[in-house]
Scaffold this motif. Structure first.
Motif, mmCIF file in Angstrom:
data_model
loop_
_atom_site.group_PDB
_atom_site.id
_atom_site.type_symbol
_atom_site.label_atom_id
_atom_site.label_comp_id
_atom_site.label_asym_id
_atom_site.label_seq_id
_atom_site.Cartn_x
_atom_site.Cartn_y
_atom_site.Cartn_z
ATOM 1 N N SER A 48 0.437 -0.946 0.151
ATOM 2 C CA SER A 48 -0.006 0.344 -0.377
ATOM 3 C C SER A 48 1.209 0.967 -0.370
ATOM 4 N N THR A 49 2.112 0.996 0.270
ATOM 5 C CA THR A 49 2.689 2.669 0.561
ATOM 6 C C THR A 49 3.432 2.107 -1.105
ATOM 7 N N SER A 50 4.360 1.474 -1.279
ATOM 8 C CA SER A 50 4.324 2.031 -2.911
ATOM 9 C C SER A 50 3.901 0.808 -3.955
ATOM 10 N N GLY A 51 3.985 -0.316 -4.188
ATOM 11 C CA GLY A 51 3.151 -1.094 -5.244
ATOM 12 C C GLY A 51 2.143 -0.984 -6.790
ATOM 13 N N PRO A 52 1.685 -1.490 -6.505
ATOM 14 C CA PRO A 52 1.004 -1.096 -7.758
ATOM 15 C C PRO A 52 0.400 0.491 -8.011
ATOM 16 N N VAL A 53 -0.282 1.474 -7.203
ATOM 17 C CA VAL A 53 0.529 2.955 -7.196
ATOM 18 C C VAL A 53 1.270 3.544 -7.838
ATOM 19 N N SER A 54 2.468 2.474 -6.896
ATOM 20 C CA SER A 54 3.999 3.328 -7.889
ATOM 21 C C SER A 54 3.595 2.899 -9.552
ATOM 22 N N VAL A 55 3.521 2.356 -9.485
ATOM 23 C CA VAL A 55 3.272 1.729 -11.229
ATOM 24 C C VAL A 55 2.358 2.315 -12.380
ATOM 25 N N ALA A 56 1.131 2.752 -11.344
ATOM 26 C CA ALA A 56 0.560 3.786 -12.190
ATOM 27 C C ALA A 56 1.386 5.197 -12.038
ATOM 28 N N CYS A 57 1.558 5.613 -11.302
ATOM 29 C CA CYS A 57 2.269 6.541 -11.428
ATOM 30 C C CYS A 57 3.478 6.969 -12.258
ATOM 31 N N VAL A 58 4.212 6.164 -12.509
ATOM 32 C CA VAL A 58 5.023 5.778 -14.008
ATOM 33 C C VAL A 58 4.324 5.736 -14.672
ATOM 34 N N ARG A 59 3.293 5.226 -14.980
ATOM 35 C CA ARG A 59 2.472 5.038 -16.416
ATOM 36 C C ARG A 59 1.902 6.745 -16.513
ATOM 37 N N GLN A 60 1.450 7.298 -15.890
ATOM 38 C CA GLN A 60 0.896 8.836 -14.970
ATOM 39 C C GLN A 60 2.407 9.603 -16.604
ATOM 40 N N ALA A 61 3.596 8.643 -15.736
ATOM 41 C CA ALA A 61 4.764 10.366 -16.160
ATOM 42 C C ALA A 61 5.375 9.974 -17.022
ATOM 43 N N VAL A 62 5.059 8.758 -17.821
ATOM 44 C CA VAL A 62 5.167 8.096 -19.411
ATOM 45 C C VAL A 62 4.231 9.126 -20.260
ATOM 46 N N GLU A 63 2.901 8.755 -19.639
ATOM 47 C CA GLU A 63 2.035 9.448 -20.620
ATOM 48 C C GLU A 63 1.982 10.805 -20.468
ATOM 49 N N ASP A 64 2.226 11.778 -20.283
ATOM 50 C CA ASP A 64 2.222 13.367 -19.220
ATOM 51 C C ASP A 64 3.637 13.989 -20.542
ATOM 52 N N PHE A 65 5.127 12.826 -20.413
ATOM 53 C CA PHE A 65 5.936 12.918 -20.949
ATOM 54 C C PHE A 65 5.592 12.733 -22.717
ATOM 55 N N ASN A 66 4.847 11.738 -22.460
ATOM 56 C CA ASN A 66 5.011 11.693 -24.398
ATOM 57 C C ASN A 66 5.865 11.267 -25.274
ATOM 58 N N PRO A 67 7.513 10.462 -24.936
ATOM 59 C CA PRO A 67 8.393 9.791 -25.467
ATOM 60 C C PRO A 67 7.806 9.668 -26.950
ATOM 61 N N PRO A 68 7.152 9.021 -27.124
ATOM 62 C CA PRO A 68 6.543 9.466 -28.414
ATOM 63 C C PRO A 68 7.148 10.819 -29.715
ATOM 64 N N SER A 69 6.963 11.522 -28.810
ATOM 65 C CA SER A 69 6.739 12.852 -29.992
ATOM 66 C C SER A 69 7.717 12.854 -29.435
ATOM 67 N N ARG A 70 8.306 12.516 -29.147
ATOM 68 C CA ARG A 70 10.005 13.090 -28.629
ATOM 69 C C ARG A 70 11.238 11.825 -29.264
ATOM 70 N N GLY A 71 10.544 11.193 -30.282
ATOM 71 C CA GLY A 71 11.483 9.721 -30.530
ATOM 72 C C GLY A 71 11.965 8.750 -30.380
ATOM 73 N N PHE A 72 11.711 8.493 -29.435
ATOM 74 C CA PHE A 72 11.384 6.835 -28.350
ATOM 75 C C PHE A 72 10.180 6.458 -28.019
ATOM 76 N N ASN A 73 10.282 5.263 -27.997
ATOM 77 C CA ASN A 73 8.935 4.710 -27.312
ATOM 78 C C ASN A 73 10.242 4.513 -25.356
ATOM 79 N N VAL A 74 8.592 3.852 -24.931
ATOM 80 C CA VAL A 74 8.988 3.516 -23.407
ATOM 81 C C VAL A 74 8.200 2.182 -23.195
ATOM 82 N N GLU A 75 8.599 1.409 -22.709
ATOM 83 C CA GLU A 75 8.495 -0.179 -22.121
ATOM 84 C C GLU A 75 8.156 0.268 -20.452
ATOM 85 N N ILE A 76 7.255 -0.590 -19.672
ATOM 86 C CA ILE A 76 7.513 -0.028 -18.933
ATOM 87 C C ILE A 76 6.864 -2.038 -18.273
ATOM 88 N N LEU A 77 7.836 -2.256 -16.922
ATOM 89 C CA LEU A 77 8.040 -4.082 -16.631
ATOM 90 C C LEU A 77 8.096 -3.656 -15.105
#
Length: 413
Positions: A48-77
């Protein structure tokens, strides 16, 4: 595509959580792919102090940054270290050696984090830690491949411990989680108490994680007659100690509980009737300002309505800045050397909706303001997740251990 909490919690090993693609290389072929690995306790006592919500926050960062618009892709594991250093090391090596990953982040549990940091240095990859407490990550265990993002034991000790001594809590007894994180938190808080003129009367260690009955530990703390009982533990352990202390009436007898590592998610689990009045330190709170509220609104659909704590928001902040460095130096160069990429991260100012403006010191310590909060009473709360009253803010340049005092080999005096 949004993943459910169940799907997030079931992701293990090198299973991709989400791929953000669409960029094309200038030659017309596929663009480079940056691989970000989020390692934490995904379903255990600290989930509850990291876990699934941490993953969601990383996903939000990638979505906000939009790497494809900057010429690269991102995969989250994502992966679960199960609070064991050997599992964390094996998973890290698998990600780096087999899956071509570039960075491991989050990494709750100090023992796991210290081990992962060594692997990242060995492989010249990157460790961005948000959820481990030990200040040794930027002290004697520092490396050019690591950044410690959100908080550490020295910061918590100076903020919460110092405030309680100044308000009259000058004698302490510690209940300590018996592993690296708990010992580091006890050490640094004890030092802060003594620096402020207080004294430590004793301590008792409990197995962690997994202890459910804290009665014997609480009785020892009560018998010490210390004014403050310092809880050098976290997650479910902290929640259970506080609940059982309330059952024993310890705080009604005049002793104070100091939750040295506590999160808004813990307060939510305990409830305001039991948690009210507790002092705690976080470097992020969802309702702190317009930017934190905006970030929280964006990420809530990905968390099932769970409001992020500082660990989880730290994953957003760290991922955003890492992607900023990748875009600045180019993905090919970023993938070639983790130490070089971390050096670029240190050279760039940080700024995001979770933590605002800041920077990274040469020892890998991320700097930002730190906040001391008091948990509201039920009557003062406006509703769910409205839990904190801001008492004070320590500015970034004062909130963390002085650079020359950590013993980091990267610092030359």
């Amino acid at each position: 595509m949004l993943l459910t909490r169940r799907q997030l919690m079931s992701s293990t090993g090198a299973m991709p959580v989400l791929a953000y693609s669409g960029a094309q290389a200038q030659s017309g072929g596929a663009a480079p792919t940056i691989k970000i690995c989020v390692m934490s306790d995904q379903s255990g006592p600290y989930s509850s102090t990291s876990g699934p919500v941490s993953v969601a926050c990383v996903r939000q960062a990638v979505e906000d940054f939009n790497p494809p618009s900057r010429g690269f892709n991102v995969e989250i594991l994502t992966g679960d270290h199960q609070n064991r250093a050997d599992i964390g090391v094996n998973l890290t090596r698998q990600w780096f050696d087999r899956d071509g990953a570039d960075v491991v982040m989050d990494v709750s549990n100090s023992a796991v984090a210290l081990a992962v940091q060594n692997v990242a240095r060995e492989k010249d990859k990157i460790h961005l830690n948000s959820a481990a407490a030990t200040a040794d990550l930027t002290g004697k265990a520092c490396t050019p491949n690591g950044v410690h993002w959100t908080y550490d034991s020295w910061m918590l000790a100076a903020s919460t411990g110092g405030a309680l001594v100044r308000s009259g809590g000058d004698s302490w007894f510690f209940i300590v989680a018996n592993f690296a994180f708990g010992h580091a938190l006890e050490r640094d808080t004890g030092d802060a108490v003594r620096r402020a003129g207080g004294k430590v009367l004793g301590r008792v260690a409990h197995p962690a994680p997994g202890t459910s009955d804290f009665s014997s530990f609480l009785l020892q703390a009560q018998a010490s007659r210390a004014k403050v009982i310092g809880l050098a533990n976290g997650g479910d352990d902290t929640v259970n100690v506080i609940k059982q202390a309330a059952e024993f009436g310890i705080t009604r007898s005049g002793q104070k509980l100091a939750a040295l590592l506590m999160f808004v998610s813990d307060v939510h689990a305990i409830g305001l009737p039991t948690a009210q009045g507790l002092l705690l330190t976080e470097s992020f709170y969802w309702d702190l300002n317009d930017r934190t509220r905006a970030f929280t609104r964006r990420v809530l659909p990905k968390t099932g309505g769970i409001h992020p704590n500082m660990n989880q928001a730290g994953c957003y902040s760290a991922a955003m800045h890492y992607l900023k460095a990748v875009a600045d130096m180019g993905p090919a160069a970023a993938k070639q050397s983790g130490a070089t990429t971390v050096a670029r991260m240190k050279s760039l100012p940080t700024d995001d909706d979770a933590f605002g403006a800041g920077g990274i010191r040469p020892d890998g310590r991320k700097l930002h303001d730190v906040h001391l909060f008091r948990v509201k009473s039920p009557e003062a709360s406006r509703g769910a997740w409205d839990y904190y009253e801001l008492l004070s803010t320590t500015p970034a340049d004062k909130a963390f251990r002085p650079l020359q005092e950590g013993g980091c080999s990267l610092i030359h005096t």
